[in-house]
Design an enzyme around this catalytic site. Structure first.
Site, mmCIF file in Angstrom:
data_model
loop_
_atom_site.group_PDB
_atom_site.id
_atom_site.type_symbol
_atom_site.label_atom_id
_atom_site.label_comp_id
_atom_site.label_asym_id
_atom_site.label_seq_id
_atom_site.Cartn_x
_atom_site.Cartn_y
_atom_site.Cartn_z
ATOM 1 N N GLY A 171 0.831 -1.210 0.000
ATOM 2 C CA GLY A 171 0.000 0.000 0.000
ATOM 3 C C GLY A 171 0.858 1.248 0.000
ATOM 4 O O GLY A 171 2.072 1.188 0.155
ATOM 5 N N GLY B 92 2.703 3.721 1.362
ATOM 6 C CA GLY B 92 3.302 3.975 2.675
ATOM 7 C C GLY B 92 3.809 5.391 2.828
ATOM 8 O O GLY B 92 4.094 5.856 3.924
ATOM 9 N N ARG B 93 3.963 6.060 1.694
ATOM 10 C CA ARG B 93 4.404 7.465 1.769
ATOM 11 C C ARG B 93 3.801 8.282 0.639
ATOM 12 O O ARG B 93 4.365 9.287 0.222
ATOM 13 C CB ARG B 93 5.915 7.535 1.729
ATOM 14 C CG ARG B 93 6.547 6.885 0.523
ATOM 15 C CD ARG B 93 7.976 7.311 0.435
ATOM 16 N NE ARG B 93 8.695 6.523 -0.563
ATOM 17 C CZ ARG B 93 9.925 6.809 -0.960
ATOM 18 N NH1 ARG B 93 10.542 7.841 -0.448
ATOM 19 N NH2 ARG B 93 10.523 6.061 -1.840
ATOM 20 N N LYS C 248 3.866 12.134 -3.266
ATOM 21 C CA LYS C 248 4.767 11.080 -2.799
ATOM 22 C C LYS C 248 5.762 11.709 -1.834
ATOM 23 O O LYS C 248 6.435 12.683 -2.191
ATOM 24 C CB LYS C 248 5.501 10.449 -3.991
ATOM 25 C CG LYS C 248 6.471 9.339 -3.609
ATOM 26 C CD LYS C 248 6.949 8.582 -4.841
ATOM 27 C CE LYS C 248 7.954 7.501 -4.475
ATOM 28 N NZ LYS C 248 8.373 6.719 -5.651
ATOM 29 N N ASP D 193 9.171 6.033 7.313
ATOM 30 C CA ASP D 193 8.852 7.360 7.871
ATOM 31 C C ASP D 193 7.863 8.137 7.013
ATOM 32 O O ASP D 193 7.458 9.248 7.380
ATOM 33 C CB ASP D 193 10.141 8.167 8.072
ATOM 34 C CG ASP D 193 10.885 8.416 6.757
ATOM 35 O OD1 ASP D 193 10.399 7.966 5.688
ATOM 36 O OD2 ASP D 193 11.945 9.057 6.800
ATOM 37 N N ARG E 157 2.967 13.470 -8.576
ATOM 38 C CA ARG E 157 3.108 12.574 -9.726
ATOM 39 C C ARG E 157 1.783 12.467 -10.458
ATOM 40 O O ARG E 157 0.726 12.348 -9.842
ATOM 41 C CB ARG E 157 3.549 11.212 -9.216
ATOM 42 C CG ARG E 157 3.750 10.182 -10.290
ATOM 43 C CD ARG E 157 4.533 9.007 -9.769
ATOM 44 N NE ARG E 157 3.770 8.178 -8.849
ATOM 45 C CZ ARG E 157 4.286 7.168 -8.151
ATOM 46 N NH1 ARG E 157 5.571 6.899 -8.238
ATOM 47 N NH2 ARG E 157 3.534 6.454 -7.359
ATOM 48 N N ARG F 235 -2.142 -1.224 -10.027
ATOM 49 C CA ARG F 235 -0.958 -2.063 -10.216
ATOM 50 C C ARG F 235 -1.375 -3.520 -10.269
ATOM 51 O O ARG F 235 -2.463 -3.874 -9.794
ATOM 52 C CB ARG F 235 -0.027 -1.897 -8.990
ATOM 53 C CG ARG F 235 0.312 -0.462 -8.668
ATOM 54 C CD ARG F 235 0.461 -0.256 -7.162
ATOM 55 N NE ARG F 235 0.504 1.174 -6.842
ATOM 56 C CZ ARG F 235 1.619 1.887 -6.752
ATOM 57 N NH1 ARG F 235 2.778 1.302 -6.879
ATOM 58 N NH2 ARG F 235 1.575 3.183 -6.515
ATOM 59 N N ASP G 1 4.107 -4.729 -7.500
ATOM 60 C CA ASP G 1 3.491 -3.469 -7.055
ATOM 61 C C ASP G 1 4.014 -2.286 -7.868
ATOM 62 O O ASP G 1 3.505 -1.172 -7.737
ATOM 63 C CB ASP G 1 3.726 -3.235 -5.551
ATOM 64 C CG ASP G 1 5.186 -3.361 -5.161
ATOM 65 O OD1 ASP G 1 5.784 -4.423 -5.443
ATOM 66 O OD2 ASP G 1 5.731 -2.410 -4.589
HETATM 67 P P1 AMP Z 1 8.935 0.832 -3.655
HETATM 68 O O1 AMP Z 1 9.980 -0.219 -3.621
HETATM 69 O O2 AMP Z 1 9.484 2.241 -3.610
HETATM 70 O O3 AMP Z 1 7.975 0.651 -4.769
HETATM 71 O O4 AMP Z 1 8.119 0.715 -2.289
HETATM 72 C C1 AMP Z 1 7.606 -0.485 -1.804
HETATM 73 C C2 AMP Z 1 6.717 -0.236 -0.614
HETATM 74 O O5 AMP Z 1 7.442 0.407 0.440
HETATM 75 C C3 AMP Z 1 5.508 0.646 -0.881
HETATM 76 O O6 AMP Z 1 4.445 0.139 -0.131
HETATM 77 C C4 AMP Z 1 5.948 1.991 -0.374
HETATM 78 O O7 AMP Z 1 4.856 2.801 -0.011
HETATM 79 C C5 AMP Z 1 6.782 1.606 0.835
HETATM 80 N N1 AMP Z 1 7.757 2.632 1.210
HETATM 81 C C6 AMP Z 1 8.892 2.959 0.541
HETATM 82 N N2 AMP Z 1 9.546 3.943 1.181
HETATM 83 C C7 AMP Z 1 8.819 4.267 2.281
HETATM 84 C C8 AMP Z 1 8.952 5.211 3.350
HETATM 85 N N3 AMP Z 1 9.991 6.042 3.416
HETATM 86 N N4 AMP Z 1 7.980 5.241 4.278
HETATM 87 C C9 AMP Z 1 6.927 4.418 4.229
HETATM 88 N N5 AMP Z 1 6.742 3.515 3.261
HETATM 89 C C10 AMP Z 1 7.668 3.432 2.291
HETATM 90 MG MG MG Z 2 6.443 1.278 -5.651
#
Ligand code: AMP
Ligand code: MG
Length: 500
Positions: free
Chosen positions: A88, A90-91, A111, A123, A174, A181, A250
């Site tokens: 989901g 997360g940021r 984002k 975070d 964005r 996805r 994802d």
């Molecule tokens: P990504 O590899 O960037 O596509 O991220 C994979 C997952 O990690 C997604 O659910 C993002 O929302 C979460 N995520 C990545 N960086 C952070 C962050 N700094 N804080 C919270 N969630 C994160």
């Molecule tokens: Mg991602």
């Protein structure tokens, strides 16, 4: 100023159970580092209203514009082959959807806008460098004609985010055709929630394949369309030497747009085994693995759709659904190969011809680039110059300038069959220069631009590089410095990072 700079028309917020309404965190000192005026105009937005303090407040997350319904989207995903049932946003937060003047619906997403119910241990924040990377690579991909999410704005937050070292924080806005996805389908598929998978499939069809709406075999039709879009996309990546770096499900869109410019990189010296991501130890997402991995990712989508593809709830109907879905997944390599060949033919300056002959010609050209560690981008670009009669620059890319002789003779014979007069060759060279870029966002130039912005608040190198990659087919004097590859030792040590 009008009531809201955006005319939102939100549909995802109307789907119950797919997301969590949430608000962006407020930040101390919004400052607009980048605003994409051309994209704003494309979206039917007033750039003069947004390119200033009001825009900074919105794009940093401090002011939720009227009509926005910010929410965090729920999704799951296979990450490096292993299933994560709950990821989901997360940021990130979907602010809402806007309809552009051509009638196309686009998501606006923040984002780096703070923690959400899906943040796990993260975070919720993002740093200036990685968000400017999304601008550079997204705009470069767009200019190269590849479907991609794009950056509308990057706002500095005035906060410090803590990574391996303290970094200045930022929020990216964005724009995407949607943020659906493969992992969104997997979330509900894994739970056996067929009703939600159906709702999601119908939602995806309404947004991306409206001609399939209401048809009885629309789930299979959706799978086929997604597979065809991904085949075209990945062929496009291969033909510009792009390595995504983290092709988890994802990060695979239903729309067929490239998303998430984290550990991505462009090839320099041609090497099909190239991997740059620091966490991709097994080379799962190596350059050459991108097509088979895409097929694997599509098989995960197919699995979630099986209960919809089956005509009824019986063993026989399910076997038939598996047979049909497998037919689509098995057709992927051919769709991919066709898209690749179409692109390669254009890069070789050829029109239609015998597929096997042209595949072999393109394959042998790549083998030549590989054997001699020739820069992928310059190899193709200088081939265009050779078509125009200037072979010297191509030959200097090879340690032995005679190395391409035999291949060049074959290519000249093949191409000459489509017109061999001087005028045909100069027209061919022109055509080739419109598909073989001179300028790509070279890894060392991207890093240099991001470091200047992040470490010294100097946006000059970022702006100049952005201007260069937005005109990839031009070879003007200002572009010249951006054509040069990094030294081989620099590329050999180049590493990219996720979760930045
Ligand atoms: P990504 O590899 O960037 O596509 O991220 C994979 C997952 O990690 C997604 O659910 C993002 O929302 C979460 N995520 C990545 N960086 C952070 C962050 N700094 N804080 C919270 N969630 C994160
Ligand atoms: Mg991602």
């Amino acid at each position: 100023m009008s009531a809201s700079p955006f005319r939102f028309d939100n549909t995802y917020a109307r789907l119950p159970g797919f997301s969590a309404p949430w608000s962006p965190a407020s930040v101390p000192a919004p400052d607009l580092l980048y605003f994409n005026r051309a994209l704003a105009l494309e979206l039917g937005l007033d750039p003069d209203v947004l390119d200033g303090p009001d825009g900074a407040a919105i794009f940093a997350g401090n002011r939720v514009p009227e009509g926005a319904e910010p929410l965090a989207q729920a999704y799951a995903g296979h990450q490096f082959g292993g299933f994560s049932p709950q990821l989901g946003d997360g940021r990130a937060l979907l602010l809402g959807e806007v309809i552009d003047p051509s009638g196309a619906r686009r998501d606006l997403m923040l984002k780096g806008s703070g923690r959400t119910p899906f943040s796990r241990r993260g975070d919720g924040k993002a740093a200036v460098g990685p968000m400017l990377r999304e601008v550079l690579i997204g705009e470069a991909m767009h200019a190269l004609g590849l479907p991609t999410t794009r950056a509308l704005a990057v706002a500095a937050t005035g906060e410090t985010v803590h990574r391996e070292r303290p970094l200045p924080g930022a929020v990216l806005t964005r724009v995407a055709a949607s943020h659906l996805r493969v992992g969104t389908f997997e979330l509900f598929g894994a739970r056996g929630d067929t009703d939600r998978v159906r709702q999601l499939a119908d939602y995806a069809i309404a947004r991306h394949d409206p001609d399939l709406a209401g048809t009885s075999d629309r789930a299979l039709g959706l799978l086929r369309r997604v597979a065809q879009r991904q085949a075209a996309l990945v062929a496009g990546w291969m033909n510009v030497g792009f390595i995504h770096g983290v092709m988890n499900t994802d990060n695979v869109t239903i729309s067929g747009e490239t998303i998430d410019y984290g550990p991505c990189a462009f090839l320099e010296a041609y090497d099909p085994d190239a991997v740059f991501s620091s966490i991709d130890h097994g080379g799962r997402y190596a350059y050459r693995n991108q097509p088979p991995v895409t097929r694997w990712n599509l098989a995960r989508l197919a699995e979630t759709l099986l209960p919809l593809i089956a005509a009824e709830d019986s063993k026989e109907a399910m076997s038939e659904a598996i047979r049909q879905a497998t037919g689509v997944i098995d057709a992927f390599p051919e769709w991919y190969e066709d898209a690749l060949l179409t692109g390669q033919r254009a890069k070789l300056g050829l029109h239609g011809g015998d597929d096997a002959t042209d595949r072999a010609l393109a394959g042998d050209w790549l083998a030549l680039l590989h054997d001699h560690r020739v820069d992928f981008t310059l190899g193709w670009r200088r081939l265009a110059d050779a078509a125009g009669g200037n072979e010297g620059p191509l030959r200097t890319l090879f340690s032995n300038p005679q190395a391409p002789d035999a291949w060049l003779t074959r290519w000249r014979t093949r191409a000459g069959g489509e017109g061999d007069a001087a005028a045909d060759w100069s027209e061919r060279a022109e055509r080739m220069r419109r598909v073989n870029p001179a300028v790509i966002p070279r890894n060392h130039r991207v890093e240099e631009a991001l470091a200047a912005a992040s470490d010294h608040g100097d946006l000059g190198p970022f702006r100049r590089l952005l201007a260069a990659v937005q005109r990839p087919y031009d070879e003007t004097p200002e572009q010249a410095e951006y054509l040069t590859p990094a030294r081989a030792e620099v590329t050999a040590c180049y590493r990219t990072f996720c979760g930045t």
